[in-house]
Design a protein around this motif. Structure first.
Motif, PDB file in Angstrom:
ATOM      1  N   HIS A  55      47.272  44.947  21.688  1.00  0.00           N
ATOM      2  CA  HIS A  55      47.833  45.011  23.038  1.00  0.00           C
ATOM      3  C   HIS A  55      47.692  43.699  23.802  1.00  0.00           C
ATOM      4  CE1 HIS A  55      43.607  45.938  23.198  1.00  0.00           C
ATOM      5  NE2 HIS A  55      43.558  45.982  24.507  1.00  0.00           N
ATOM      6  N   LEU A  56      46.979  42.740  23.265  1.00  0.00           N
ATOM      7  CA  LEU A  56      46.780  41.483  24.002  1.00  0.00           C
ATOM      8  C   LEU A  56      48.063  40.654  24.133  1.00  0.00           C
ATOM      9  CD1 LEU A  56      43.824  42.356  23.643  1.00  0.00           C
ATOM     10  CD2 LEU A  56      43.244  39.938  23.376  1.00  0.00           C
ATOM     11  N   PRO A  57      48.889  40.523  23.084  1.00  0.00           N
ATOM     12  CA  PRO A  57      50.120  39.743  23.282  1.00  0.00           C
ATOM     13  C   PRO A  57      51.013  40.296  24.377  1.00  0.00           C
ATOM     14  CG  PRO A  57      49.662  39.986  20.941  1.00  0.00           C
ATOM     15  CD  PRO A  57      48.694  40.875  21.659  1.00  0.00           C
ATOM     16  N   LYS A  58      51.139  41.631  24.483  1.00  0.00           N
ATOM     17  CA  LYS A  58      52.003  42.160  25.535  1.00  0.00           C
ATOM     18  C   LYS A  58      51.365  42.020  26.905  1.00  0.00           C
ATOM     19  CE  LYS A  58      50.808  47.096  25.075  1.00  0.00           C
ATOM     20  NZ  LYS A  58      51.351  48.410  24.661  1.00  0.00           N
ATOM     21  N   ALA A  59      50.034  41.947  26.966  1.00  0.00           N
ATOM     22  CA  ALA A  59      49.390  41.667  28.251  1.00  0.00           C
ATOM     23  C   ALA A  59      49.758  40.263  28.719  1.00  0.00           C
ATOM     24  CB  ALA A  59      47.880  41.820  28.119  1.00  0.00           C
ATOM     25  N   VAL A  60      49.803  39.314  27.783  1.00  0.00           N
ATOM     26  CA  VAL A  60      50.256  37.959  28.133  1.00  0.00           C
ATOM     27  C   VAL A  60      51.691  38.020  28.654  1.00  0.00           C
ATOM     28  CG1 VAL A  60      50.733  35.647  27.236  1.00  0.00           C
ATOM     29  CG2 VAL A  60      48.706  36.881  26.455  1.00  0.00           C
ATOM     30  N   GLY A  61      52.542  38.794  27.973  1.00  0.00           N
ATOM     31  CA  GLY A  61      53.925  38.923  28.411  1.00  0.00           C
ATOM     32  C   GLY A  61      54.049  39.554  29.782  1.00  0.00           C
ATOM     33  N   ALA A  62      53.243  40.574  30.048  1.00  0.00           N
ATOM     34  CA  ALA A  62      53.285  41.221  31.361  1.00  0.00           C
ATOM     35  C   ALA A  62      52.849  40.250  32.451  1.00  0.00           C
ATOM     36  CB  ALA A  62      52.396  42.461  31.365  1.00  0.00           C
ATOM     37  N   ALA A  63      51.819  39.456  32.166  1.00  0.00           N
ATOM     38  CA  ALA A  63      51.369  38.465  33.145  1.00  0.00           C
ATOM     39  C   ALA A  63      52.451  37.423  33.390  1.00  0.00           C
ATOM     40  CB  ALA A  63      50.077  37.803  32.649  1.00  0.00           C
ATOM     41  N   LEU A 101      58.998  37.791  10.322  1.00  0.00           N
ATOM     42  CA  LEU A 101      58.681  39.017  11.052  1.00  0.00           C
ATOM     43  C   LEU A 101      57.400  39.650  10.535  1.00  0.00           C
ATOM     44  CD1 LEU A 101      59.491  41.340  13.025  1.00  0.00           C
ATOM     45  CD2 LEU A 101      60.679  42.378  11.090  1.00  0.00           C
ATOM     46  N   HIS A 102      57.115  39.466   9.239  1.00  0.00           N
ATOM     47  CA  HIS A 102      55.960  40.135   8.653  1.00  0.00           C
ATOM     48  C   HIS A 102      54.652  39.651   9.268  1.00  0.00           C
ATOM     49  CE1 HIS A 102      58.855  41.848   6.004  1.00  0.00           C
ATOM     50  NE2 HIS A 102      59.173  40.685   5.480  1.00  0.00           N
ATOM     51  N   ASN A 103      54.661  38.470   9.894  1.00  0.00           N
ATOM     52  CA  ASN A 103      53.467  38.008  10.609  1.00  0.00           C
ATOM     53  C   ASN A 103      53.205  38.850  11.843  1.00  0.00           C
ATOM     54  OD1 ASN A 103      53.269  35.806   8.842  1.00  0.00           O
ATOM     55  ND2 ASN A 103      54.633  34.568  10.097  1.00  0.00           N
ATOM     56  N   ALA A 104      54.208  39.591  12.305  1.00  0.00           N
ATOM     57  CA  ALA A 104      54.097  40.243  13.612  1.00  0.00           C
ATOM     58  C   ALA A 104      54.706  41.634  13.646  1.00  0.00           C
ATOM     59  CB  ALA A 104      54.778  39.366  14.663  1.00  0.00           C
ATOM     60  N   GLU A 105      54.943  42.224  12.494  1.00  0.00           N
ATOM     61  CA  GLU A 105      55.685  43.486  12.482  1.00  0.00           C
ATOM     62  C   GLU A 105      54.970  44.587  13.267  1.00  0.00           C
ATOM     63  OE1 GLU A 105      54.282  45.051   8.091  1.00  0.00           O
ATOM     64  OE2 GLU A 105      55.752  43.443   8.234  1.00  0.00           O
ATOM     65  N   ASP A 106      53.630  44.517  13.371  1.00  0.00           N
ATOM     66  CA  ASP A 106      52.920  45.561  14.111  1.00  0.00           C
ATOM     67  C   ASP A 106      53.238  45.536  15.601  1.00  0.00           C
ATOM     68  OD1 ASP A 106      50.991  47.762  14.165  1.00  0.00           O
ATOM     69  OD2 ASP A 106      49.785  46.394  15.370  1.00  0.00           O
ATOM     70  N   GLN A 107      53.723  44.419  16.109  1.00  0.00           N
ATOM     71  CA  GLN A 107      54.130  44.402  17.511  1.00  0.00           C
ATOM     72  C   GLN A 107      55.330  45.322  17.749  1.00  0.00           C
ATOM     73  OE1 GLN A 107      52.662  42.718  20.350  1.00  0.00           O
ATOM     74  NE2 GLN A 107      51.058  42.853  18.799  1.00  0.00           N
ATOM     75  N   GLY A 155      53.528  49.146  15.937  1.00  0.00           N
ATOM     76  CA  GLY A 155      52.371  49.732  16.605  1.00  0.00           C
ATOM     77  C   GLY A 155      52.407  49.662  18.111  1.00  0.00           C
ATOM     78  N   GLU A 156      53.280  48.835  18.685  1.00  0.00           N
ATOM     79  CA  GLU A 156      53.315  48.673  20.138  1.00  0.00           C
ATOM     80  C   GLU A 156      54.659  49.092  20.728  1.00  0.00           C
ATOM     81  OE1 GLU A 156      50.850  48.005  22.129  1.00  0.00           O
ATOM     82  OE2 GLU A 156      49.389  47.672  20.543  1.00  0.00           O
ATOM     83  N   ALA A 157      55.714  48.345  20.429  1.00  0.00           N
ATOM     84  CA  ALA A 157      57.000  48.593  21.097  1.00  0.00           C
ATOM     85  C   ALA A 157      57.555  49.979  20.788  1.00  0.00           C
ATOM     86  CB  ALA A 157      58.009  47.518  20.693  1.00  0.00           C
ATOM     87  N   ALA A 158      57.585  50.354  19.512  1.00  0.00           N
ATOM     88  CA  ALA A 158      58.231  51.615  19.139  1.00  0.00           C
ATOM     89  C   ALA A 158      57.408  52.831  19.509  1.00  0.00           C
ATOM     90  CB  ALA A 158      58.517  51.628  17.635  1.00  0.00           C
ATOM     91  N   LEU A 177      61.375  47.566   8.656  1.00  0.00           N
ATOM     92  CA  LEU A 177      62.043  47.980   9.892  1.00  0.00           C
ATOM     93  C   LEU A 177      62.629  49.376   9.783  1.00  0.00           C
ATOM     94  CD1 LEU A 177      63.910  44.652  10.674  1.00  0.00           C
ATOM     95  CD2 LEU A 177      62.073  45.656  12.050  1.00  0.00           C
ATOM     96  N   ARG A 178      63.140  49.716   8.614  1.00  0.00           N
ATOM     97  CA  ARG A 178      63.885  50.964   8.464  1.00  0.00           C
ATOM     98  C   ARG A 178      63.021  52.190   8.675  1.00  0.00           C
ATOM     99  NH1 ARG A 178      65.254  51.823   3.388  1.00  0.00           N
ATOM    100  NH2 ARG A 178      66.614  53.540   4.003  1.00  0.00           N
ATOM    101  N   ASP A 179      61.715  52.084   8.421  1.00  0.00           N
ATOM    102  CA  ASP A 179      60.905  53.299   8.500  1.00  0.00           C
ATOM    103  C   ASP A 179      60.135  53.423   9.821  1.00  0.00           C
ATOM    104  OD1 ASP A 179      58.840  51.496   8.269  1.00  0.00           O
ATOM    105  OD2 ASP A 179      57.743  52.647   6.754  1.00  0.00           O
ATOM    106  N   ILE A 180      60.532  52.635  10.822  1.00  0.00           N
ATOM    107  CA  ILE A 180      59.882  52.762  12.128  1.00  0.00           C
ATOM    108  C   ILE A 180      60.681  53.742  12.976  1.00  0.00           C
ATOM    109  CG2 ILE A 180      59.072  51.573  14.185  1.00  0.00           C
ATOM    110  CD1 ILE A 180      59.003  48.986  12.603  1.00  0.00           C
TER     111      ILE A 180
END
Length: 729
Positions: free
Chosen positions: A149-157, A477-483, A486-489, A529-532
């Motif tokens: 959740h830290l990257p999206k906190a940076v985005g929200a700020a 994308l594989h460096n960040a797929e959990d964003q 695990g977060e957006a979706a 991506l297909r299985d999210i």
């Protein structure tokens, strides 16, 4: 006897005997009523921890992970405003409880116990998970996150400053607000946390407003692995662009004073700060975890002797706010009250069907101001001489650029971000001129970190923007797929549709690039991506389709709050010709700004009844190349372009293949995990049509002359079609 019971009895015995731990006297800042209120929040958090364990043992509750030892977070909540968005560590029940005291009309104990019981009446997740979170308290729900959740906190700020310059229609956060995120000392070592902290400092040193408070709750251990002494301070105290604060999290007076200093610094300076709180962990990590299996009894008992509730009793007594006897009465009454409420919560109904569970996967639509497209004057100013070129057929890359321009003219809340998207205009020139047309506020050159790119997008979407982040290559994308996973979706799912983070993620990918990059720049795997659940995947094959589909993707994000992936085929970016050099047959004219291709609408080319080729993207291009040979063999063929890979447009495909005798699936992705598996299943289950597939091998793509060897080809399509139908050349 379990450790929770031991801690409980220790509290009762030591308070009764006034055997309280030593410590500094109370620092000024809290009034007596405020201090007592914070103690009540701490006690309620502790009572809920104990009750959640009892509920689990009785089969009435699920998944216990407690906040005991971290109750000092109540003081951090008191130092912030209830409108400051807070992304919480899973040990922050006391923060949520204390924040509820700042907002009238809350029933925090009842709400949290409904969550423990996984009741469908839980106001946050609707029974889908035991979560901290509340729309009324501006706490987006988190599950068992390890710093994701830290990257999206940076985005929200970041969005707080961006909203001052470009106020989005659906802004959620106040202009003078700040963002806060909390996490444990073990999570601070995760690459996601390090990337977010680095991004915050990288942004801050450039004097870009970023009002963000990181709160690290340092209890010295991650499940069973100890954090080296002094590690957090040594690694965080001197980070460029980030101000470091430290407090004893066992002391609510000190924690409040330092948290208030840190929050004031962030709010007034609009710069990030790092608040390092020393805490203890009581009971073990979670559930049935027994800390004495990996820690000595002396270590466990030392932490228990430092119980923050015992420190609070001492401090309140020294401050003249509450006697130990009064503190004991609050504790006992709270425990009894929570037991009574828990007995009621355990009787409330649960989710029962798959439809009920999945109901919140798709977020609710939101009302948007009507738009009539960009004005002629605005288009003339933005496009300049490009307007004249729109009358002529153009390759895909240029049409995507023009579509982005029109969309950004029409919707001021659209923000593009990614590595090299600004000054350079993208690796393939797709975002050329956008930064000069709309400025660096709306076309953001980011640092090289895909987690931070997607986190920036997610956080900005929390505040009403419609982000269009770019991932430079599909393999990255594989460096960040959990964003995304695990977060957006998951946000609408775990918040019962109350929180959303709509966006359109542009990704350049797939194969067929000649002589460049191997599998890192020619990645033909979409399985991740297909299985999210809930994510839409769009994949155009022509420039005109790309423009029309991109407009639909933005509409889906803006109006329906969806997370959309717009996959752009690199090899078709510059494609001009189809059959022969200079034939220009793959170029298309730019469609008028109002034209869209609706979600699920497939492309049907031809009306042949002998063979239907179901394909997409490069497969569509290759199938068109194969068409003359198929016709020469007497095969009356239609080509069906999927366009939308998820959700799979099943009914549209079945309708499009009606009347055909055979179906050939051409899929440029790998045999294992590709769209072809779902397509074969669809036609096997829903039709009796003879069906075959042409797919890529389960292999990475090579650099050099063999770049296309594992991939479908024109020749392979012809051979498979003839074999399937029995036709002869």
């Amino acid at each position: 006897m379990d450790r929770a019971q031991i801690v409980h009895e220790n509290f009762l015995t030591r308070v009764a005997n006034r055997d309280l731990p030593k410590g500094a006297p109370p620092r000024p800042g809290l009034t007596a009523p405020e201090a007592v209120s914070l103690f009540r929040s701490q006690v309620l958090s502790r009572a809920l921890d104990r009750t959640s364990r009892a509920m689990q043992k009785a089969g009435q509750g699920f998944y216990t992970i407690g906040s005991s030892g971290h109750e000092g977070m109540a003081a951090v909540a008191h130092a912030l405003r209830p409108t400051d968005i807070a992304f919480l560590h899973y040990r922050d029940a006391a923060f949520q409880i204390a924040r509820a005291e700042q907002v009238p009309g809350q029933q925090i104990a009842w709400d949290m116990l409904l969550s423990f019981a996984c009741s469908r009446e839980d106001p946050t997740s609707g029974g889908r998970h035991k979560v901290l979170g509340s729309k009324a308290l501006m706490i987006p729900p988190q599950t068992s996150t390890i710093a994701s959740h830290l990257p999206k906190a940076v985005g929200a700020a970041y969005s707080l400053g961006a909203a001052r310059r470009h106020d989005p229609e659906h802004r959620q956060l106040p202009e003078d607000g700040i963002a806060m995120c909390s996490f444990g000392d073990a999570s601070a070592n995760h690459s996601t946390a390090q990337g977010a902290i680095n991004t915050a400092g990288w942004t801050s040193v450039q004097s870009i407003p970023l009002p963000l408070l990181f709160v690290c709750e340092d209890n010295g251990i991650g499940i069973s692995v100890k954090t080296p002494k002094g590690w957090i301070q040594a690694s965080m105290e001197h980070r460029p662009g980030i101000r470091y604060f430290q407090a004893n999290g066992l002391d609510i007076f000190e924690t409040f004073a330092v948290a208030q200093q840190a929050a004031d610094y962030v709010r007034t300076r609009r710069k990030p700060a790092f608040l390092h709180l020393k805490t203890v962990r009581l009971y073990g990590h979670a559930g049935a975890d027994v800390p004495t299996t990996y820690l000595s009894r002396a270590e466990v008992e030392a932490d228990e002797a430092n119980d923050p509730l015992l420190h609070s009793v001492r401090l309140l007594d020294q401050a003249g706010a509450l006697s130990p006897g009064q503190a004991m009465k609050i504790y006992e009454q709270t425990c009894a009250r929570i037991d009574r409420i828990a007995a009621q919560a355990a009787t409330r109904p649960h989710l029962a069907t798959a439809a009920e569970v999945s109901a919140s996967l798709i977020p609710p639509k939101r009302p948007c101001k009507p738009t009539n497209g960009p004005s002629a004057e605005a288009r003339a100013a933005a496009f300049g001489s490009d307007l004249r070129a729109m009358d002529d057929p153009q390759p895909m890359a240029r049409l995507i650029t023009w579509a982005l321009t029109d969309l950004m003219l029409e919707h001021g809340e659209i923000v593009c971000m990614g590595e090299d998207v600004g000054r350079k205009g993208g690796v393939y020139g797709v975002t050329q001129k956008l930064q000069s047309r709309f400025g660096p506020d709306r076309v953001i050159d980011t640092l090289l970190d895909e987690q931070s790119i997607l986190g920036l997008a997610i956080g900005m979407a929390h505040n009403g923007f419609v982000p269009i982040p770019e991932i430079q290559f599909l393999a990255y994308l594989h460096n960040a797929e959990d964003q995304i996973r695990g977060e957006a979706a998951t946000l609408p799912f775990f918040s019962n549709g109350q929180f959303t983070n709509p966006m359109v993620v542009r990704i350049a990918g797939l194969g067929y690039q000649k002589g460049f990059g191997g599998h890192f720049h020619n990645d033909n795997s979409l399985a991740v991506l297909r299985d999210i659940p809930g994510v839409i995947i769009a994949c155009p094959s022509t420039g005109a389709d790309a423009a029309r589909m991109l407009r639909e993707c933005v509409r889906l994000a803006r109006e329906e709050q969806r997370v959309v992936v717009f996959l752009e085929p690199i090899a078709l970016y510059p494609m001009r010709d189809l059959h022969e050099g200079q034939d220009g047959a793959w170029m298309t004219r730019y469609p008028a700004p109002g034209e869209r291709i609706a979600l699920g609408e497939v492309g049907v080319h031809g009306d042949g009844k002998d063979l239907a080729i179901v394909t997409y993207c490069n497969g569509h291009y290759l199938s068109k190349q194969a068409l003359p040979e198929l016709q020469a063999a007497g095969l009356n063929t239609r080509i069906i372009d999927l366009r939308w890979l998820a959700p799979l447009p099943e009914q549209a495909l079945l309708e499009a293949t009606k009347g055909c005798k055979h179906v050939l699936i051409v899929d440029e992705c790998r045999r294992t995990g590709s769209q072809s598996e779902a397509l074969m299943t669809l036609f096997a289950e829903q039709t009796d049509l003879p069906t075959a597939r042409v797919v890529a091998e389960d292999c990475f793509i090579a650099t050099g002359p063999a770049y296309a060897a594992p991939l479908p080809s024109r020749e392979g399509i012809v051979t498979a079609a003839l074999t399937l139908t029995g036709a002869k050349k």
